[in-house]
Design a protein around this motif. Structure first.
Motif, PDB file in Angstrom:
ATOM      1  N   VAL A  42      46.861  43.719  46.949  1.00 45.05           N
ATOM      2  CA  VAL A  42      45.711  43.629  46.051  1.00 45.05           C
ATOM      3  C   VAL A  42      45.515  44.930  45.290  1.00 45.05           C
ATOM      4  CG1 VAL A  42      43.194  43.388  45.966  1.00 45.05           C
ATOM      5  CG2 VAL A  42      44.532  41.833  47.371  1.00 45.05           C
ATOM      6  N   GLU A  43      45.675  46.058  45.972  1.00 42.43           N
ATOM      7  CA  GLU A  43      45.530  47.358  45.305  1.00 42.43           C
ATOM      8  C   GLU A  43      46.608  47.539  44.237  1.00 42.43           C
ATOM      9  OE1 GLU A  43      44.238  50.902  44.010  1.00 42.43           O
ATOM     10  OE2 GLU A  43      43.168  49.559  45.388  1.00 42.43           O
TER      11      GLU A  43
ATOM     12  N   TRP B  36      41.375  47.464  43.958  1.00 36.06           N
ATOM     13  CA  TRP B  36      40.168  47.012  44.646  1.00 36.06           C
ATOM     14  C   TRP B  36      38.892  47.327  43.870  1.00 36.06           C
ATOM     15  CZ3 TRP B  36      39.639  43.710  48.534  1.00 36.06           C
ATOM     16  CH2 TRP B  36      40.764  43.425  49.315  1.00 36.06           C
ATOM     17  N   ALA B  37      38.857  48.461  43.187  1.00 33.38           N
ATOM     18  CA  ALA B  37      37.639  48.839  42.457  1.00 33.38           C
ATOM     19  C   ALA B  37      37.296  47.837  41.349  1.00 33.38           C
ATOM     20  CB  ALA B  37      37.780  50.253  41.899  1.00 33.38           C
ATOM     21  N   PRO B  38      38.220  47.528  40.434  1.00 35.66           N
ATOM     22  CA  PRO B  38      37.867  46.527  39.407  1.00 35.66           C
ATOM     23  C   PRO B  38      37.645  45.135  39.974  1.00 35.66           C
ATOM     24  CG  PRO B  38      40.185  47.157  39.235  1.00 35.66           C
ATOM     25  CD  PRO B  38      39.547  48.111  40.193  1.00 35.66           C
ATOM     26  N   LEU B  39      38.307  44.823  41.077  1.00 36.22           N
ATOM     27  CA  LEU B  39      38.140  43.502  41.672  1.00 36.22           C
ATOM     28  C   LEU B  39      36.728  43.314  42.208  1.00 36.22           C
ATOM     29  CD1 LEU B  39      40.688  41.569  43.765  1.00 36.22           C
ATOM     30  CD2 LEU B  39      38.399  41.865  44.695  1.00 36.22           C
ATOM     31  N   LEU B  40      36.173  44.376  42.785  1.00 39.04           N
ATOM     32  CA  LEU B  40      34.838  44.295  43.379  1.00 39.04           C
ATOM     33  C   LEU B  40      33.721  44.564  42.371  1.00 39.04           C
ATOM     34  CD1 LEU B  40      35.542  46.194  46.726  1.00 39.04           C
ATOM     35  CD2 LEU B  40      35.386  43.723  46.383  1.00 39.04           C
ATOM     36  N   ALA B  41      34.073  45.033  41.191  1.00 42.51           N
ATOM     37  CA  ALA B  41      33.064  45.416  40.194  1.00 42.51           C
ATOM     38  C   ALA B  41      32.095  44.295  39.829  1.00 42.51           C
ATOM     39  CB  ALA B  41      33.759  45.949  38.938  1.00 42.51           C
ATOM     40  N   PRO B  42      32.535  43.028  39.732  1.00 43.44           N
ATOM     41  CA  PRO B  42      31.576  41.965  39.337  1.00 43.44           C
ATOM     42  C   PRO B  42      30.366  41.826  40.246  1.00 43.44           C
ATOM     43  CG  PRO B  42      33.835  41.168  39.132  1.00 43.44           C
ATOM     44  CD  PRO B  42      33.909  42.506  39.812  1.00 43.44           C
ATOM     45  N   TRP B  43      30.460  42.293  41.502  1.00 43.39           N
ATOM     46  CA  TRP B  43      29.312  42.195  42.398  1.00 43.39           C
ATOM     47  C   TRP B  43      28.112  42.964  41.845  1.00 43.39           C
ATOM     48  CZ3 TRP B  43      28.716  38.848  46.214  1.00 43.39           C
ATOM     49  CH2 TRP B  43      29.847  38.301  46.828  1.00 43.39           C
ATOM     50  N   ARG B  44      28.383  44.017  41.076  1.00 44.26           N
ATOM     51  CA  ARG B  44      27.270  44.809  40.528  1.00 44.26           C
ATOM     52  C   ARG B  44      26.509  44.057  39.445  1.00 44.26           C
ATOM     53  NH1 ARG B  44      31.218  49.143  41.003  1.00 44.26           N
ATOM     54  NH2 ARG B  44      31.764  48.879  38.808  1.00 44.26           N
TER      55      ARG B  44
ATOM     56  N   GLY C 256      44.541  37.299  53.376  1.00 41.77           N
ATOM     57  CA  GLY C 256      45.822  36.933  52.800  1.00 41.77           C
ATOM     58  C   GLY C 256      46.034  35.433  52.776  1.00 41.77           C
ATOM     59  N   THR C 257      45.941  34.803  53.931  1.00 38.52           N
ATOM     60  CA  THR C 257      46.177  33.361  53.979  1.00 38.52           C
ATOM     61  C   THR C 257      45.011  32.580  53.364  1.00 38.52           C
ATOM     62  OG1 THR C 257      45.463  33.539  56.296  1.00 38.52           O
ATOM     63  CG2 THR C 257      47.812  33.287  55.882  1.00 38.52           C
ATOM     64  N   TYR C 258      43.783  33.040  53.579  1.00 43.11           N
ATOM     65  CA  TYR C 258      42.627  32.383  52.953  1.00 43.11           C
ATOM     66  C   TYR C 258      42.766  32.435  51.436  1.00 43.11           C
ATOM     67  CZ  TYR C 258      37.770  31.223  51.819  1.00 43.11           C
ATOM     68  OH  TYR C 258      36.643  30.618  51.306  1.00 43.11           O
ATOM     69  N   GLU C 259      43.072  33.626  50.931  1.00 44.37           N
ATOM     70  CA  GLU C 259      43.221  33.799  49.486  1.00 44.37           C
ATOM     71  C   GLU C 259      44.367  32.947  48.945  1.00 44.37           C
ATOM     72  OE1 GLU C 259      40.782  37.135  50.857  1.00 44.37           O
ATOM     73  OE2 GLU C 259      42.620  36.186  51.589  1.00 44.37           O
ATOM     74  N   ALA C 260      45.454  32.862  49.708  1.00 45.72           N
ATOM     75  CA  ALA C 260      46.600  32.059  49.267  1.00 45.72           C
ATOM     76  C   ALA C 260      46.214  30.597  49.105  1.00 45.72           C
ATOM     77  CB  ALA C 260      47.748  32.202  50.267  1.00 45.72           C
ATOM     78  N   GLY C 261      45.401  30.089  50.034  1.00 46.07           N
ATOM     79  CA  GLY C 261      44.961  28.701  49.934  1.00 46.07           C
ATOM     80  C   GLY C 261      44.101  28.463  48.704  1.00 46.07           C
ATOM     81  N   VAL C 262      43.175  29.375  48.436  1.00 54.58           N
ATOM     82  CA  VAL C 262      42.298  29.238  47.267  1.00 54.58           C
ATOM     83  C   VAL C 262      43.108  29.315  45.975  1.00 54.58           C
ATOM     84  CG1 VAL C 262      40.381  30.288  46.001  1.00 54.58           C
ATOM     85  CG2 VAL C 262      40.292  30.149  48.494  1.00 54.58           C
ATOM     86  N   VAL C 263      43.992  30.306  45.886  1.00 51.87           N
ATOM     87  CA  VAL C 263      44.812  30.482  44.680  1.00 51.87           C
ATOM     88  C   VAL C 263      45.715  29.274  44.458  1.00 51.87           C
ATOM     89  CG1 VAL C 263      46.671  31.851  43.644  1.00 51.87           C
ATOM     90  CG2 VAL C 263      44.745  32.999  44.752  1.00 51.87           C
ATOM     91  N   ALA C 264      46.324  28.766  45.523  1.00 48.98           N
ATOM     92  CA  ALA C 264      47.228  27.623  45.392  1.00 48.98           C
ATOM     93  C   ALA C 264      46.510  26.397  44.838  1.00 48.98           C
ATOM     94  CB  ALA C 264      47.847  27.302  46.747  1.00 48.98           C
ATOM     95  N   ALA C 265      45.233  26.233  45.169  1.00 43.63           N
ATOM     96  CA  ALA C 265      44.473  25.089  44.666  1.00 43.63           C
ATOM     97  C   ALA C 265      44.029  25.290  43.215  1.00 43.63           C
ATOM     98  CB  ALA C 265      43.254  24.839  45.555  1.00 43.63           C
TER      99      ALA C 265
ATOM    100  N   ALA D  97      42.410  33.828  39.609  1.00 40.44           N
ATOM    101  CA  ALA D  97      42.345  33.088  40.868  1.00 40.44           C
ATOM    102  C   ALA D  97      42.303  34.039  42.055  1.00 40.44           C
ATOM    103  CB  ALA D  97      43.545  32.153  40.985  1.00 40.44           C
ATOM    104  N   LEU D  98      43.123  35.101  42.025  1.00 41.35           N
ATOM    105  CA  LEU D  98      43.134  36.062  43.122  1.00 41.35           C
ATOM    106  C   LEU D  98      41.805  36.793  43.228  1.00 41.35           C
ATOM    107  CD1 LEU D  98      44.585  37.586  45.378  1.00 41.35           C
ATOM    108  CD2 LEU D  98      45.473  39.162  43.646  1.00 41.35           C
ATOM    109  N   ALA D  99      41.260  37.204  42.081  1.00 40.80           N
ATOM    110  CA  ALA D  99      39.966  37.911  42.094  1.00 40.80           C
ATOM    111  C   ALA D  99      38.874  37.013  42.672  1.00 40.80           C
ATOM    112  CB  ALA D  99      39.601  38.356  40.681  1.00 40.80           C
ATOM    113  N   GLY D 100      38.845  35.749  42.240  1.00 40.40           N
ATOM    114  CA  GLY D 100      37.844  34.831  42.759  1.00 40.40           C
ATOM    115  C   GLY D 100      38.023  34.570  44.239  1.00 40.40           C
ATOM    116  N   ALA D 101      39.274  34.420  44.670  1.00 41.49           N
ATOM    117  CA  ALA D 101      39.549  34.134  46.081  1.00 41.49           C
ATOM    118  C   ALA D 101      39.145  35.292  46.974  1.00 41.49           C
ATOM    119  CB  ALA D 101      41.036  33.825  46.258  1.00 41.49           C
TER     120      ALA D 101
END
Length: 309
Positions: A23-24, A29-37, A254-263, A274-278
């Motif tokens: 992910v890094e 990680w910083a831009p990925l988490l930025a939307p929480w703000r 990893g596996t949780y994110e893979a399931g979300v992205v695959a769908a 998809a990865l950012a959302g997952a």
């Protein structure tokens, strides 16, 4: 020291480390988490309250099923549910499931021969309900609601046969009094719902829990990406279903994110979005799990020595 770690546990740790590094490297990680703000605090708090309500519904399912034993002790049942959920979401390879029979025996005196079949039955109901929502989402997207709704109704009819299965098998065994295989099988079947009322009440709690949980998680996922509604529902379901995989990372990383992205990918959502959302959806799941765990010490829990439900 490494030789003392079981291969599956080591693999789970390696998956976690590889996922964090990936992910890094891929996103940061910083831009990925930025939307929480950018998300209003009342919205996040509201989602957390609704997530906690799903834990309450899960506890009600257990409490209602064991109502003769647990009557007047719902806080202790909620404590058990929160502990079970915490361990289940954090420990690798579904080892957290083992906490349910252990806690049932310790706090309510329910033997494993009774609690384990009930837990497996709860899990089958969970899978059946997830399949129902997946059928509605995918069927509506591909075939339209006019086709999807009758298909879902047909799927629900399988519950009528499932409700009659355990009592029928138990009646064929009779009531053996020995402790041999036949006696153990009878007690396993006897742990399952013997009446239509018990069966359908447990299913109603299951349906209510998943309807609320999936709706909340779809809403949270929508905060981080734009996707068709059917895609969001299937992504949330796929992420949850990864927990049944024989191998996954610590806390499902990893596996949780893979399931979300695959769908999401078949619906035209970009891999990056998809990865950012997952990842952010998974962080919400883990955050609500940890907050629920913080309530455990505040709730009562004590040993009760009894034999049956």
């Amino acid at each position: 020291m490494m030789s003392m770690i079981r291969p599956k546990t080591l693999l789970a740790i390696l998956i976690l480390v590889a996922f964090v590094v990936f992910v890094e490297w891929y996103f940061g990680w910083a831009p990925l988490l930025a939307p929480w703000r950018e998300i209003p605090l009342p919205g996040v708090l509201g989602a957390l309250v609704l997530a906690f309500l799903t834990y309450w519904l899960r506890a009600l399912r257990v409490y209602d099923y064991y109502r003769a034993r647990m009557r007047g002790r719902f806080p202790a049942c909620l404590r058990l549910t929160l502990t079970h959920n915490l361990l289940n979401n954090l420990l690798p390879m579904r080892t957290g499931e083992l906490s349910f029979p252990v806690l049932m025996a310790r706090d309510f005196g329910v033997p494993a021969l009774h609690s384990v079949p009930v837990l497996l039955w709860f899990r089958l109901m969970d899978l059946h309900t997830l399949a129902l929502f997946a059928l509605l989402a995918l069927g509506s997207h591909l075939l339209g609601p006019a086709v999807a709704v009758p298909l879902a109704a047909a799927w629900l009819l399988t519950l009528v046969f499932a409700q009659r299965l355990a009592p029928a098998l138990r009646d064929r065994l009779g009531a053996p009094g020995d402790d041999g295989l036949r006696g153990k099988l009878y007690r396993v079947l006897d742990a399952l719902p013997g009446s239509a009322g018990d069966f359908w009440r447990a299913w109603a709690w299951t349906f209510a829990n998943w309807l609320l949980k999936l709706a909340v998680f779809v809403w949270v996922l929508g905060l981080f990406l734009e996707a068709p509604l059917a895609a969001a529902w299937l992504a949330v379901i796929a992420g949850d279903l990864t927990s049944v995989l024989p191998v996954h990372g610590v806390a499902g990383a990893g596996t949780y994110e893979a399931g979300v992205v695959a769908a999401l990918l078949p619906f035209g959502v970009s891999g990056e979005a998809a990865l950012a959302g997952a990842v952010n959806l998974h962080l919400f799941l883990l955050g609500s799990t940890l907050l629920g765990g913080l309530l455990v010490p505040l709730l009562p829990g004590r040993r009760v020595d009894r034999q049956t439900r």
